[in-house]
Design a protein around this motif. Structure first.
Motif, PDB file in Angstrom:
ATOM      1  N   ALA A 165      40.001  48.860  35.163  1.00  0.00           N
ATOM      2  CA  ALA A 165      39.445  47.656  34.521  1.00  0.00           C
ATOM      3  C   ALA A 165      39.814  46.370  35.266  1.00  0.00           C
ATOM      4  O   ALA A 165      39.044  45.413  35.273  1.00  0.00           O
ATOM      5  CB  ALA A 165      39.901  47.576  33.073  1.00  0.00           C
ATOM      6  N   GLY A 166      40.959  46.321  35.924  1.00  0.00           N
ATOM      7  CA  GLY A 166      41.391  45.124  36.632  1.00  0.00           C
ATOM      8  C   GLY A 166      41.140  45.154  38.122  1.00  0.00           C
ATOM      9  O   GLY A 166      41.606  44.285  38.856  1.00  0.00           O
ATOM     10  N   GLU A 167      40.370  46.113  38.587  1.00  0.00           N
ATOM     11  CA  GLU A 167      40.127  46.275  40.028  1.00  0.00           C
ATOM     12  C   GLU A 167      39.115  45.250  40.536  1.00  0.00           C
ATOM     13  O   GLU A 167      38.099  44.992  39.891  1.00  0.00           O
ATOM     14  CB  GLU A 167      39.604  47.689  40.271  1.00  0.00           C
ATOM     15  CG  GLU A 167      39.394  48.058  41.708  1.00  0.00           C
ATOM     16  CD  GLU A 167      39.054  49.527  41.850  1.00  0.00           C
ATOM     17  OE1 GLU A 167      38.030  49.819  42.502  1.00  0.00           O
ATOM     18  OE2 GLU A 167      39.785  50.376  41.312  1.00  0.00           O
ATOM     19  N   SER A 168      39.384  44.724  41.708  1.00  0.00           N
ATOM     20  CA  SER A 168      38.457  43.747  42.289  1.00  0.00           C
ATOM     21  C   SER A 168      37.261  44.456  42.912  1.00  0.00           C
ATOM     22  O   SER A 168      37.326  45.626  43.312  1.00  0.00           O
ATOM     23  CB  SER A 168      39.156  42.906  43.363  1.00  0.00           C
ATOM     24  OG  SER A 168      39.392  43.672  44.524  1.00  0.00           O
ATOM     25  N   LEU A 169      36.175  43.716  42.995  1.00  0.00           N
ATOM     26  CA  LEU A 169      34.995  44.229  43.666  1.00  0.00           C
ATOM     27  C   LEU A 169      35.325  44.557  45.121  1.00  0.00           C
ATOM     28  O   LEU A 169      34.854  45.553  45.663  1.00  0.00           O
ATOM     29  CB  LEU A 169      33.860  43.199  43.588  1.00  0.00           C
ATOM     30  CG  LEU A 169      32.567  43.537  44.311  1.00  0.00           C
ATOM     31  CD1 LEU A 169      31.961  44.840  43.800  1.00  0.00           C
ATOM     32  CD2 LEU A 169      31.581  42.378  44.174  1.00  0.00           C
ATOM     33  N   LEU A 170      36.159  43.757  45.739  1.00  0.00           N
ATOM     34  CA  LEU A 170      36.556  44.007  47.126  1.00  0.00           C
ATOM     35  C   LEU A 170      37.208  45.372  47.275  1.00  0.00           C
ATOM     36  O   LEU A 170      36.861  46.142  48.176  1.00  0.00           O
ATOM     37  CB  LEU A 170      37.493  42.907  47.615  1.00  0.00           C
ATOM     38  CG  LEU A 170      38.043  43.080  49.028  1.00  0.00           C
ATOM     39  CD1 LEU A 170      36.907  43.101  50.052  1.00  0.00           C
ATOM     40  CD2 LEU A 170      39.039  41.987  49.345  1.00  0.00           C
ATOM     41  N   THR A 171      38.137  45.686  46.396  1.00  0.00           N
ATOM     42  CA  THR A 171      38.810  46.991  46.446  1.00  0.00           C
ATOM     43  C   THR A 171      37.814  48.121  46.267  1.00  0.00           C
ATOM     44  O   THR A 171      37.856  49.123  46.976  1.00  0.00           O
ATOM     45  CB  THR A 171      39.923  47.060  45.380  1.00  0.00           C
ATOM     46  OG1 THR A 171      40.891  46.053  45.685  1.00  0.00           O
ATOM     47  CG2 THR A 171      40.580  48.412  45.338  1.00  0.00           C
TER      48      THR A 171
ATOM     49  N   CYS B  49      37.131  39.301  46.305  1.00  0.00           N
ATOM     50  CA  CYS B  49      38.499  39.471  45.803  1.00  0.00           C
ATOM     51  C   CYS B  49      38.682  38.823  44.434  1.00  0.00           C
ATOM     52  O   CYS B  49      39.615  39.169  43.711  1.00  0.00           O
ATOM     53  CB  CYS B  49      39.524  38.916  46.792  1.00  0.00           C
ATOM     54  SG  CYS B  49      39.577  37.109  46.929  1.00  0.00           S
ATOM     55  N   LEU B  50      37.792  37.899  44.075  1.00  0.00           N
ATOM     56  CA  LEU B  50      37.902  37.191  42.796  1.00  0.00           C
ATOM     57  C   LEU B  50      36.986  37.743  41.716  1.00  0.00           C
ATOM     58  O   LEU B  50      37.042  37.298  40.572  1.00  0.00           O
ATOM     59  CB  LEU B  50      37.599  35.705  42.987  1.00  0.00           C
ATOM     60  CG  LEU B  50      38.554  34.921  43.874  1.00  0.00           C
ATOM     61  CD1 LEU B  50      38.109  33.470  43.965  1.00  0.00           C
ATOM     62  CD2 LEU B  50      39.979  35.031  43.376  1.00  0.00           C
ATOM     63  N   VAL B  51      36.136  38.685  42.077  1.00  0.00           N
ATOM     64  CA  VAL B  51      35.193  39.272  41.126  1.00  0.00           C
ATOM     65  C   VAL B  51      35.715  40.641  40.727  1.00  0.00           C
ATOM     66  O   VAL B  51      36.052  41.458  41.581  1.00  0.00           O
ATOM     67  CB  VAL B  51      33.790  39.413  41.763  1.00  0.00           C
ATOM     68  CG1 VAL B  51      32.818  40.103  40.819  1.00  0.00           C
ATOM     69  CG2 VAL B  51      33.255  38.048  42.185  1.00  0.00           C
ATOM     70  N   LEU B  52      35.795  40.882  39.438  1.00  0.00           N
ATOM     71  CA  LEU B  52      36.170  42.226  38.987  1.00  0.00           C
ATOM     72  C   LEU B  52      35.019  43.177  39.267  1.00  0.00           C
ATOM     73  O   LEU B  52      33.848  42.818  39.104  1.00  0.00           O
ATOM     74  CB  LEU B  52      36.493  42.231  37.496  1.00  0.00           C
ATOM     75  CG  LEU B  52      37.732  41.462  37.066  1.00  0.00           C
ATOM     76  CD1 LEU B  52      37.844  41.455  35.544  1.00  0.00           C
ATOM     77  CD2 LEU B  52      38.980  42.052  37.701  1.00  0.00           C
ATOM     78  N   ALA B  53      35.353  44.388  39.659  1.00  0.00           N
ATOM     79  CA  ALA B  53      34.312  45.388  39.898  1.00  0.00           C
ATOM     80  C   ALA B  53      33.453  45.560  38.657  1.00  0.00           C
ATOM     81  O   ALA B  53      32.230  45.697  38.747  1.00  0.00           O
ATOM     82  CB  ALA B  53      34.951  46.711  40.310  1.00  0.00           C
TER      83      ALA B  53
ATOM     84  N   GLN C  25      32.546  43.400  36.586  1.00  0.00           N
ATOM     85  CA  GLN C  25      31.577  42.307  36.474  1.00  0.00           C
ATOM     86  C   GLN C  25      30.324  42.572  37.309  1.00  0.00           C
ATOM     87  O   GLN C  25      29.287  41.983  37.057  1.00  0.00           O
ATOM     88  CB  GLN C  25      32.214  40.988  36.931  1.00  0.00           C
ATOM     89  CG  GLN C  25      33.268  40.461  35.989  1.00  0.00           C
ATOM     90  CD  GLN C  25      33.933  39.225  36.553  1.00  0.00           C
ATOM     91  OE1 GLN C  25      34.694  39.300  37.508  1.00  0.00           O
ATOM     92  NE2 GLN C  25      33.616  38.080  35.958  1.00  0.00           N
ATOM     93  N   ALA C  26      30.432  43.453  38.293  1.00  0.00           N
ATOM     94  CA  ALA C  26      29.289  43.772  39.149  1.00  0.00           C
ATOM     95  C   ALA C  26      28.446  44.904  38.573  1.00  0.00           C
ATOM     96  O   ALA C  26      27.387  45.212  39.113  1.00  0.00           O
ATOM     97  CB  ALA C  26      29.775  44.142  40.543  1.00  0.00           C
TER      98      ALA C  26
END
Length: 151
Positions: free
Chosen positions: A18-24, A59-63, A65-66
């Protein structure tokens, strides 16, 4: 949690925390290493991607959210016929040094040229101000933007 999104025009799914970034998610789960992980604070622009056509720091967008959205990475700018004009301009202008900032700068430049096809130097400076490069004085990067604008 499972998310579904379109990445570079392809439907994708990923199991994310739930807290993973889109970048990751892009780099580690979807095997798209083009966007770079540098500051993790949205300050350097190395992780810039397009989210529904808008430039964001992945890095600022949660996965999460995408989920249900369209993401375009530097890998997605390339077409069947070859490199995107901005990618080619960065090569032709020698705007690539260590290459760490390059993916974010290319995505940011592509987004800029979509909105402003022939930007002034002041517009280029303002629009790329969120992308930091430690290797150059930015002159070759400006040359690349100007070259891509002419393409």
């Amino acid at each position: 949690m499972k998310i579904r999104l379109a990445v570079n025009g392809e439907a994708r799914e990923a199991d994310v925390w739930a807290g993973e970034s889109l970048l990751t998610t892009l780099r580690d789960t979807l095997d798209l290493p083009g966007s770079k992980n540098a500051c993790e604070q949205g300050e350097c622009g190395s992780c810039s991607v397009l989210l529904d056509g808008e430039l964001v720091c992945a890095c600022l967008v949660l996965a999460a959210q995408a989920d249900g959205h369209e993401v375009t990475t530097v890998e997605g700018l390339r077409s069947q016929s070859g490199l995107h004009a901005v990618q080619q301009a960065f090569i032709d202008s020698g705007a690539v040094q260590c290459g760490f900032c390059t993916p974010g700068l290319i995505v940011a430049t592509a987004a800029l040229l979509e909105r402003v096809p022939n930007p002034s130097d002041d517009v280029i400076r303002e629009e790329l101000s969120g992308n930091l490069c430690r290797c150059t004085g930015y002159a070759k990067i400006f040359d690349a933007v100007r070259l891509a604008a002419r393409a």
